[in-house]
Write a protein that holds these residues in place. Sequence first.
Motif, short mmCIF file in Angstrom:
data_model
loop_
_atom_site.label_atom_id
_atom_site.label_comp_id
_atom_site.label_asym_id
_atom_site.label_seq_id
_atom_site.Cartn_x
_atom_site.Cartn_y
_atom_site.Cartn_z
N GLY A 211 -0.26 -69.84 48.37
CA GLY A 211 -0.52 -68.73 49.16
C GLY A 211 -1.84 -68.47 49.55
O GLY A 211 -2.05 -67.47 50.02
N TYR A 212 -2.50 -69.12 48.82
CA TYR A 212 -4.10 -68.87 49.14
C TYR A 212 -5.09 -69.57 50.11
O TYR A 212 -5.08 -70.78 50.12
N VAL A 213 -5.40 -69.18 51.47
CA VAL A 213 -6.07 -70.14 52.15
C VAL A 213 -7.50 -70.34 51.84
O VAL A 213 -7.90 -71.17 52.74
N ASP A 214 -7.98 -69.56 51.11
CA ASP A 214 -9.51 -69.69 50.77
C ASP A 214 -9.31 -70.45 49.25
O ASP A 214 -9.32 -69.55 48.20
N PRO A 215 -9.67 -71.61 49.07
CA PRO A 215 -9.56 -72.25 47.56
C PRO A 215 -10.54 -71.61 46.62
O PRO A 215 -10.28 -71.35 45.59
N PRO A 216 -11.75 -71.22 47.16
CA PRO A 216 -12.87 -70.68 46.19
C PRO A 216 -12.09 -69.41 45.52
O PRO A 216 -12.38 -68.91 44.57
N PHE A 217 -11.63 -68.46 46.40
CA PHE A 217 -10.95 -67.31 46.00
C PHE A 217 -9.77 -67.58 45.18
O PHE A 217 -9.47 -66.81 43.98
N PHE A 218 -8.92 -68.58 45.46
CA PHE A 218 -7.94 -69.02 44.49
C PHE A 218 -8.40 -69.46 42.96
O PHE A 218 -7.91 -69.12 41.93
N THR A 219 -9.50 -70.19 43.15
CA THR A 219 -10.24 -70.46 41.90
C THR A 219 -10.80 -69.10 41.14
O THR A 219 -10.35 -69.46 39.78
N ARG A 220 -11.33 -68.43 41.74
CA ARG A 220 -11.82 -67.24 41.06
C ARG A 220 -10.45 -66.31 40.47
O ARG A 220 -10.71 -65.84 39.56
#
Length: 237
Positions: A211-220
Amino acid sequence: RGWLLLYTVEGAGILDTGVRQLTMVPGHAVLLEPDAVFTYCREPDNESWGHYWIAFQAASHWRDWLGWPRVGPHIGYLAASSGQRPELEEALAALNSNFLDTSPMKAELDHNLLEQLILRYRNLLPAQSYAGLDPRIAKAQAFIEQHFNRTFSLAEVAAAANVSTSGLAHLFKQHTGMTVLSWRDEKRMMRAAQLLRSTRQSISSISAEVGYVDPPFFTRTFKRLVGQTPRQYRNRG
């Protein structure tokens, strides 16, 4: 992809879901549904951890009996009092003894003894201070777990639970100790952890799947909740 029941007899252990840790002491039991992601070990300050673990496939008519109070997505929890423990531990010992037996009716007795144990746990629910989860919260949890990997509003969850938005926010926090979005994020991280452990999908692909379109945000987010980056978690094995 079966169920797992853990019951502590002596000492203490730690159940780690990646997002949270539960300390298991005598009388404590956790019920892990098929999609749960976890590790467990002895609590470092204790010299021993004596526990039973039972892996099983749930018969269809057991499902209502397995609705334990939840402490997170796919994790049920019950604590037996000192007076309730002997009956449970007798049932666990009987199941363990029969499992080691080679009698012709072993499989049938295994099934029967496990069903008895599940029913004994079901009998504990009315005696627990947290028994009787509000059906509106159960509906909200079901909606979240079904739609965890897409964007949804609090109003959508409230509508599925037949309660006002403000009422849902208050009830959900009261019954789970978490917000609706925290519950969703924990479900997302459990699914991500499962994929990191069992597949070689890229981290960006896993990010999109949960459900995260932004991988860096998912990682954080993963690092904030789990304590490691997705890559570190995968490398840990």
